[in-house]
Design a protein around this motif. Structure first.
Motif, PDB file in Angstrom:
ATOM      1  N   LEU A  70       0.810  -1.216   0.000  1.00 60.15           N
ATOM      2  CA  LEU A  70       0.000   0.000   0.000  1.00 60.15           C
ATOM      3  C   LEU A  70       0.845   1.269   0.000  1.00 60.15           C
ATOM      4  N   GLY A  71       2.164   1.102   0.035  1.00 59.66           N
ATOM      5  CA  GLY A  71       3.037   2.276   0.012  1.00 59.66           C
ATOM      6  C   GLY A  71       3.057   3.046   1.318  1.00 59.66           C
ATOM      7  N   ILE A  72       2.817   2.367   2.445  1.00 57.70           N
ATOM      8  CA  ILE A  72       2.769   3.024   3.751  1.00 57.70           C
ATOM      9  C   ILE A  72       4.163   2.992   4.390  1.00 57.70           C
ATOM     10  N   ARG A  73       4.667   4.142   4.774  1.00 60.89           N
ATOM     11  CA  ARG A  73       5.964   4.229   5.458  1.00 60.89           C
ATOM     12  C   ARG A  73       5.753   3.966   6.946  1.00 60.89           C
ATOM     13  N   TYR A  74       5.493   2.736   7.260  1.00 59.07           N
ATOM     14  CA  TYR A  74       5.050   2.405   8.610  1.00 59.07           C
ATOM     15  C   TYR A  74       6.130   2.586   9.661  1.00 59.07           C
ATOM     16  N   LYS A  75       7.408   2.490   9.267  1.00 57.88           N
ATOM     17  CA  LYS A  75       8.491   2.626  10.250  1.00 57.88           C
ATOM     18  C   LYS A  75       8.634   4.054  10.749  1.00 57.88           C
ATOM     19  N   GLU A  76       7.902   4.983  10.120  1.00 53.18           N
ATOM     20  CA  GLU A  76       7.877   6.346  10.618  1.00 53.18           C
ATOM     21  C   GLU A  76       6.839   6.505  11.729  1.00 53.18           C
ATOM     22  N   GLY A  77       6.062   5.439  11.981  1.00 50.68           N
ATOM     23  CA  GLY A  77       5.040   5.481  13.012  1.00 50.68           C
ATOM     24  C   GLY A  77       5.608   5.239  14.396  1.00 50.68           C
ATOM     25  N   GLU A  78       4.724   5.190  15.383  1.00 57.61           N
ATOM     26  CA  GLU A  78       5.121   4.989  16.777  1.00 57.61           C
ATOM     27  C   GLU A  78       5.353   3.501  17.043  1.00 57.61           C
ATOM     28  N   PRO A  79       6.566   3.095  17.433  1.00 55.63           N
ATOM     29  CA  PRO A  79       6.852   1.671  17.637  1.00 55.63           C
ATOM     30  C   PRO A  79       6.205   1.137  18.909  1.00 55.63           C
ATOM     31  N   ALA A  80       5.871  -0.150  18.861  1.00 51.46           N
ATOM     32  CA  ALA A  80       5.281  -0.830  20.020  1.00 51.46           C
ATOM     33  C   ALA A  80       5.482  -2.327  19.819  1.00 51.46           C
ATOM     34  N   MET A  81       5.150  -3.107  20.845  1.00 48.31           N
ATOM     35  CA  MET A  81       5.202  -4.559  20.748  1.00 48.31           C
ATOM     36  C   MET A  81       3.788  -5.102  20.891  1.00 48.31           C
ATOM     37  N   VAL A  82       3.443  -6.114  20.083  1.00 54.09           N
ATOM     38  CA  VAL A  82       2.117  -6.727  20.154  1.00 54.09           C
ATOM     39  C   VAL A  82       2.273  -8.244  20.254  1.00 54.09           C
ATOM     40  N   ARG A 135       7.198  -6.786  16.751  1.00 58.67           N
ATOM     41  CA  ARG A 135       7.276  -5.332  16.705  1.00 58.67           C
ATOM     42  C   ARG A 135       6.155  -4.788  15.817  1.00 58.67           C
ATOM     43  N   SER A 136       5.601  -3.694  16.234  1.00 60.24           N
ATOM     44  CA  SER A 136       4.541  -3.065  15.445  1.00 60.24           C
ATOM     45  C   SER A 136       4.731  -1.556  15.452  1.00 60.24           C
ATOM     46  N   TYR A 137       3.953  -0.892  14.598  1.00 61.18           N
ATOM     47  CA  TYR A 137       4.031   0.566  14.472  1.00 61.18           C
ATOM     48  C   TYR A 137       2.621   1.125  14.355  1.00 61.18           C
ATOM     49  N   ARG A 138       2.323   2.132  15.164  1.00 62.40           N
ATOM     50  CA  ARG A 138       1.037   2.815  15.053  1.00 62.40           C
ATOM     51  C   ARG A 138       1.144   3.894  13.989  1.00 62.40           C
ATOM     52  N   VAL A 153      -2.545  -0.176  13.061  1.00 58.98           N
ATOM     53  CA  VAL A 153      -1.295  -0.742  13.541  1.00 58.98           C
ATOM     54  C   VAL A 153      -0.734  -1.647  12.451  1.00 58.98           C
ATOM     55  N   VAL A 154       0.563  -1.525  12.206  1.00 54.52           N
ATOM     56  CA  VAL A 154       1.264  -2.369  11.233  1.00 54.52           C
ATOM     57  C   VAL A 154       2.188  -3.301  12.004  1.00 54.52           C
ATOM     58  N   VAL A 155       2.024  -4.607  11.807  1.00 55.16           N
ATOM     59  CA  VAL A 155       2.799  -5.619  12.529  1.00 55.16           C
ATOM     60  C   VAL A 155       3.879  -6.169  11.603  1.00 55.16           C
ATOM     61  N   GLU A 156       5.115  -6.180  12.091  1.00 58.05           N
ATOM     62  CA  GLU A 156       6.213  -6.737  11.296  1.00 58.05           C
ATOM     63  C   GLU A 156       5.962  -8.223  11.036  1.00 58.05           C
ATOM     64  N   GLY A 157       6.132  -8.635   9.763  1.00 56.60           N
ATOM     65  CA  GLY A 157       5.943 -10.032   9.401  1.00 56.60           C
ATOM     66  C   GLY A 157       4.687 -10.241   8.581  1.00 56.60           C
ATOM     67  N   ASP A 158       4.181 -11.468   8.608  1.00 55.58           N
ATOM     68  CA  ASP A 158       3.022 -11.829   7.782  1.00 55.58           C
ATOM     69  C   ASP A 158       1.714 -11.879   8.562  1.00 55.58           C
TER      70      ASP A 158
END
Length: 207
Positions: free
Chosen positions: A130-142, A150-153, A172-177
């Motif tokens: 989707l072209g989302i620069r998710y790593k610019e978001g707020e990091p968190a763990m889920v 690791r995830s990003y809000r 929220v974008v979660v690293e991985g699949d």
């Protein structure tokens, strides 16, 4: 006189043609034809409407020798007007899921309606598509089925299902699949009224 009768007959048939796209899949589509809903697969005809092709973004139909390309919740009648009713009908699939298409930041992707998710949720794979620069978001763990991840809000610029558009939707974008499908959670669903009946979920815009 014969030509006039033929013209009147053609106009009458066009006036009765009312076609709406309620759901799209690869090679098939749910169409509402003259008030009757039908799942058509590629090449099938119902009440004079033939589905020539379909994918999750659009359906190509033919009626009275004329081809029309329609997207989700588009509608045609004798005047070929787009449906302005901000209502989306979603049918439960054979896996008992309510799947539909959403346009996220201008790009279309299949989503799963999930009232148990507080936020819309995407995997990092979805975010890249989707072209989302998710790593610019707020990091968190889920917590996921595979453990902590690791995830990003983030804030999605816009999310649209049919004609129902919401702006600046938290996600929220979660690293991985995980999740395997984009979850259409309450950060979007709070903008709609929902009604479920007979394995059909109807979303209606609140404003």
């Amino acid at each position: 006189m014969k030509r006039l009768a033929l013209l009147l007959s053609l106009l009458a048939s066009l006036a009765s043609a009312d076609v709406q796209v309620n759901a799209l899949f690869e090679g098939s589509a749910y169409l509402l034809v003259d008030g009757q809903q039908k799942l058509l697969r590629k090449g099938e005809t119902f009440r004079g409407v033939t589905l020539l092709d379909a994918n999750p973004e659009r359906a190509l139909i033919e009626h009275e020798g004329v081809r029309h390309e329609l997207n989700l919740s588009s509608r045609i009648n004798a005047n070929y007007r787009e449906n302005t009713t901000r209502e989306v009908v979603i049918h439960r699939d054979n896996q008992l899921k309510y799947m539909t298409n959403a346009t996220i930041n201008g790009r279309t992707m299949a989503v799963l309606v999930d009232t148990g998710a507080n936020l819309m949720a995407l995997s990092s794979r979805h975010a890249r598509q989707l072209g989302i620069r998710y790593k610019e978001g707020e990091p968190a763990m889920v917590s996921t089925a595979s453990g902590m991840a690791r995830s990003y809000r983030v804030l999605l610029r816009s999310v649209a299902v049919g004609g129902i558009v919401a702006q600046l939707v938290p996600a929220v974008v979660v690293e991985g699949d995980f999740p395997t499908e984009v979850l259409l959670g309450m950060s979007y669903l709070e903008h709609v009224d929902m009604q479920e009946k007979d394995n059909i979920l109807t979303l209606r815009a609140r404003y």
